[in-house]
Design an enzyme around this catalytic site. Structure first.
Site, PDB file in Angstrom:
ATOM      1  N   ASP A  19       0.864  -1.180   0.000  1.00 17.58           N
ATOM      2  CA  ASP A  19       0.000   0.000   0.000  1.00 17.58           C
ATOM      3  C   ASP A  19       0.896   1.225   0.000  1.00 17.58           C
ATOM      4  O   ASP A  19       2.091   1.138   0.285  1.00 17.58           O
ATOM      5  CB  ASP A  19      -0.919  -0.007   1.226  1.00 17.58           C
ATOM      6  CG  ASP A  19      -1.960   1.116   1.201  1.00 17.58           C
ATOM      7  OD1 ASP A  19      -2.213   1.679   0.122  1.00 17.58           O
ATOM      8  OD2 ASP A  19      -2.509   1.435   2.265  1.00 17.58           O
ATOM      9  N   SER A  20       0.292   2.364  -0.295  1.00 19.37           N
ATOM     10  CA  SER A  20       1.049   3.615  -0.281  1.00 19.37           C
ATOM     11  C   SER A  20       1.450   4.010   1.132  1.00 19.37           C
ATOM     12  O   SER A  20       2.370   4.798   1.318  1.00 19.37           O
ATOM     13  CB  SER A  20       0.222   4.735  -0.917  1.00 19.37           C
ATOM     14  OG  SER A  20      -0.982   4.921  -0.200  1.00 19.37           O
ATOM     15  N   CYS A  82      -4.559  -1.114  -1.986  1.00 21.94           N
ATOM     16  CA  CYS A  82      -4.563   0.327  -2.227  1.00 21.94           C
ATOM     17  C   CYS A  82      -5.533   0.602  -3.358  1.00 21.94           C
ATOM     18  O   CYS A  82      -5.332   0.115  -4.484  1.00 21.94           O
ATOM     19  CB  CYS A  82      -3.162   0.787  -2.603  1.00 21.94           C
ATOM     20  SG  CYS A  82      -3.014   2.542  -3.026  1.00 21.94           S
ATOM     21  N   GLU A 161      -4.522   8.669   9.753  1.00 21.22           N
ATOM     22  CA  GLU A 161      -3.128   8.423  10.125  1.00 21.22           C
ATOM     23  C   GLU A 161      -2.668   9.328  11.268  1.00 21.22           C
ATOM     24  O   GLU A 161      -1.603   9.101  11.845  1.00 21.22           O
ATOM     25  CB  GLU A 161      -2.225   8.564   8.908  1.00 21.22           C
ATOM     26  CG  GLU A 161      -2.495   7.484   7.869  1.00 21.22           C
ATOM     27  CD  GLU A 161      -1.288   7.159   7.020  1.00 21.22           C
ATOM     28  OE1 GLU A 161      -0.335   7.980   6.978  1.00 21.22           O
ATOM     29  OE2 GLU A 161      -1.289   6.091   6.382  1.00 21.22           O
ATOM     30  N   CYS A 195     -10.985   2.981  -0.027  1.00 20.70           N
ATOM     31  CA  CYS A 195      -9.603   3.149   0.430  1.00 20.70           C
ATOM     32  C   CYS A 195      -9.466   2.322   1.694  1.00 20.70           C
ATOM     33  O   CYS A 195     -10.364   2.316   2.546  1.00 20.70           O
ATOM     34  CB  CYS A 195      -9.301   4.623   0.713  1.00 20.70           C
ATOM     35  SG  CYS A 195      -7.687   4.927   1.477  1.00 20.70           S
ATOM     36  N   HIS A 197      -7.866   2.742   4.285  1.00 17.49           N
ATOM     37  CA  HIS A 197      -7.882   3.504   5.540  1.00 17.49           C
ATOM     38  C   HIS A 197      -9.296   3.624   6.117  1.00 17.49           C
ATOM     39  O   HIS A 197      -9.479   3.747   7.324  1.00 17.49           O
ATOM     40  CB  HIS A 197      -7.354   4.930   5.320  1.00 17.49           C
ATOM     41  CG  HIS A 197      -5.866   5.047   5.218  1.00 17.49           C
ATOM     42  ND1 HIS A 197      -5.170   4.613   4.126  1.00 17.49           N
ATOM     43  CD2 HIS A 197      -4.948   5.565   6.081  1.00 17.49           C
ATOM     44  CE1 HIS A 197      -3.889   4.862   4.306  1.00 17.49           C
ATOM     45  NE2 HIS A 197      -3.724   5.439   5.482  1.00 17.49           N
TER      46      HIS A 197
END
Length: 282
Positions: A19-20, A82, A161, A195, A197
């Site tokens: 993932d990024s 991702c 994050e 996503c 996240h």
């Protein structure tokens, strides 16, 4: 791209996930839950996050470098955890890889089509994911009559994050309320969290959307797809206790804190900093 000359993948080899950043750890959590016997190698490109606001050529180059690193670890399967990469990396490239590959878009689209009762489906994701139209393409291929409303949510990744994901977080709730206006107005009954996240803020999204809207977690759906693909290929490791190794391209100092958020009960395991800039790709 020609397939590299490489031995066939072995059942005991690890699954590679990238993932990024660290959002893809939500997919690792699902893999560890569904496939406890599998070993996993995860790479989070934390030094170059986010991918979602970059141009397609940069995203493709970064993804190719990430994959080159995983192939060097002799993985038997690659998962792009991702949405941005899954929406951007050319199929001609992934089809030519020496191991099976999957991204999160197709699995999530299939789950959304199964879940919807009205054909009204919402998609939230990074700007690159939404601009690519990948979810729209995948969904309409399965359900041509689908009515899709997609919204870019660029602030969700940095909010998550930085720890702004608790269900009562006023800042994230305010941002989500603003982002979801159009999707709510469209009357969707299914929402793809485009996503990896976003599952951390699923309680906020669920509360705002209401109990009648199904939320689709691409990490969970892609982990299920990985299990099916590995089983079909005879590569599923069904015994033993799997391990996880983690690699990042920036400092490892914050990994322990962030991994607890994303991995929950599966947190733990060695983390190593590497440089993927050394991988030169076309």
């Amino acid at each position: 791209m020609e397939k590299p000359s490489k031995p066939a993948p072995q059942r005991g080899a690890p699954i590679g996930v990238f993932d990024s950043g660290l959002g893809g750890l939500t997919a690792v959590r699902e893999l560890r839950r569904l496939l406890p016997g599998e070993n996993i190698i995860y790479f989070g490109d934390t030094g170059r996050v986010p991918y979602g606001t970059r141009g397609a050529d940069i995203i493709v180059r970064y993804a190719k470098q990430d994959i080159a690193f995983l192939l060097e670890q002799n993985v038997k399967y690659i998962m792009a955890a991702c949405g941005t990469v899954s929406s951007t990396l050319p199929k001609a490239f992934t089809d030519a890889l020496p191991v099976p590959y999957t991204g999160v878009v197709q699995s999530a689209a299939e789950a959304a089509v199964r879940a919807t009762q009205t054909g009204r489906i919402g998609v939230i994701g990074t700007p690159a994911t939404v601009q690519s139209g990948s979810y729209q393409t995948a969904i309409t291929a399965l359900l041509p009559t689908a009515h899709i409303t997609a919204t870019a949510c660029p602030l969700f990744v940095p909010l998550v994050e930085n720890g702004y994901f608790n269900a009562d977080n006023a800042v994230t709730r305010m941002v989500a309320h603003d982002y979801l206006r159009g999707i709510q107005a469209a009357g969707v009954d299914t929402l793809i969290l485009g996503c990896t996240h976003y599952p951390l803020i699923a309680p906020i999204l669920a509360d705002l959307m209401g109990a009648d809207v199904a939320l689709i977690d691409p990490g969970r759906e892609t982990a299920r797809a990985a299990r099916r693909a590995l089983s079909a290929a005879g590569l599923l490791r069904e015994s033993g206790s799997g391990t996880a190794q983690y690699y990042v391209s920036d400092s490892t100092e914050s990994f322990a804190r962030l991994s607890e958020w994303f991995l929950g009960e599966y947190a733990g395991g060695p983390v190593t900093r590497i440089s993927v800039d050394a991988y030169h790709v076309e």
